[in-house]
Scaffold this motif. Structure first.
Motif, PDB file in Angstrom:
ATOM      1  N   LYS A  40       0.829  -1.202   0.000  1.00 19.39           N
ATOM      2  CA  LYS A  40       0.000   0.000   0.000  1.00 19.39           C
ATOM      3  C   LYS A  40       0.865   1.255   0.000  1.00 19.39           C
ATOM      4  O   LYS A  40       0.589   2.210  -0.726  1.00 19.39           O
ATOM      5  CB  LYS A  40      -0.932  -0.003   1.211  1.00 19.39           C
ATOM      6  CG  LYS A  40      -1.856   1.188   1.268  1.00 19.39           C
ATOM      7  CD  LYS A  40      -2.803   1.105   2.454  1.00 19.39           C
ATOM      8  CE  LYS A  40      -3.721   2.312   2.464  1.00 19.39           C
ATOM      9  NZ  LYS A  40      -4.672   2.254   3.575  1.00 19.39           N
ATOM     10  N   GLN A  41       1.935   1.268   0.813  1.00 16.94           N
ATOM     11  CA  GLN A  41       2.818   2.430   0.866  1.00 16.94           C
ATOM     12  C   GLN A  41       3.516   2.642  -0.479  1.00 16.94           C
ATOM     13  O   GLN A  41       3.544   3.759  -0.993  1.00 16.94           O
ATOM     14  CB  GLN A  41       3.869   2.256   1.967  1.00 16.94           C
ATOM     15  CG  GLN A  41       3.323   2.366   3.362  1.00 16.94           C
ATOM     16  CD  GLN A  41       4.365   2.007   4.402  1.00 16.94           C
ATOM     17  OE1 GLN A  41       4.967   0.942   4.353  1.00 16.94           O
ATOM     18  NE2 GLN A  41       4.585   2.919   5.341  1.00 16.94           N
ATOM     19  N   CYS A  42       4.070   1.567  -1.027  1.00 18.64           N
ATOM     20  CA  CYS A  42       4.766   1.685  -2.314  1.00 18.64           C
ATOM     21  C   CYS A  42       3.795   2.091  -3.421  1.00 18.64           C
ATOM     22  O   CYS A  42       4.116   2.925  -4.261  1.00 18.64           O
ATOM     23  CB  CYS A  42       5.445   0.370  -2.674  1.00 18.64           C
ATOM     24  SG  CYS A  42       6.835  -0.032  -1.608  1.00 18.64           S
ATOM     25  N   GLY A  43       2.607   1.512  -3.395  1.00 18.17           N
ATOM     26  CA  GLY A  43       1.607   1.843  -4.396  1.00 18.17           C
ATOM     27  C   GLY A  43       1.138   3.271  -4.312  1.00 18.17           C
ATOM     28  O   GLY A  43       0.870   3.909  -5.333  1.00 18.17           O
ATOM     29  N   SER A  44       1.063   3.798  -3.104  1.00 18.14           N
ATOM     30  CA  SER A  44       0.625   5.183  -2.962  1.00 18.14           C
ATOM     31  C   SER A  44       1.651   6.134  -3.564  1.00 18.14           C
ATOM     32  O   SER A  44       1.294   7.133  -4.195  1.00 18.14           O
ATOM     33  CB  SER A  44       0.363   5.539  -1.491  1.00 18.14           C
ATOM     34  OG  SER A  44       1.547   5.530  -0.732  1.00 18.14           O
TER      35      SER A  44
END
Length: 62
Positions: A40-44
């Motif tokens: 989720k962090q990388c995707g954001s």
């Protein structure tokens, strides 16, 4: 061409700087090793980068 190859290799440093800037603004602790980050962090970060690049391109078309 493999998907990991850059179309413009000279842009690597600029993209890294851009990624760090976006990650910092989103509060995602990007470092040289990012294996501890969630998807989720990388995707954001990636999503925000694409959003900004598309907006920049659209502004150039005006």
């Amino acid at each position: 061409m493999a998907s990991s190859q850059k179309l413009v290799p000279e842009a690597k440093n600029g993209l890294s700087k851009f990624k760090a800037e976006v990650a910092n603004e989103l509060g995602v602790p990007f470092t040289d090793y990012n294996g501890d980050l969630s998807s989720k962090q990388c995707g954001s970060v990636g999503g925000e980068m694409v959003k900004r690049m598309v907006a920049e391109y659209e502004n150039k078309l005006k």
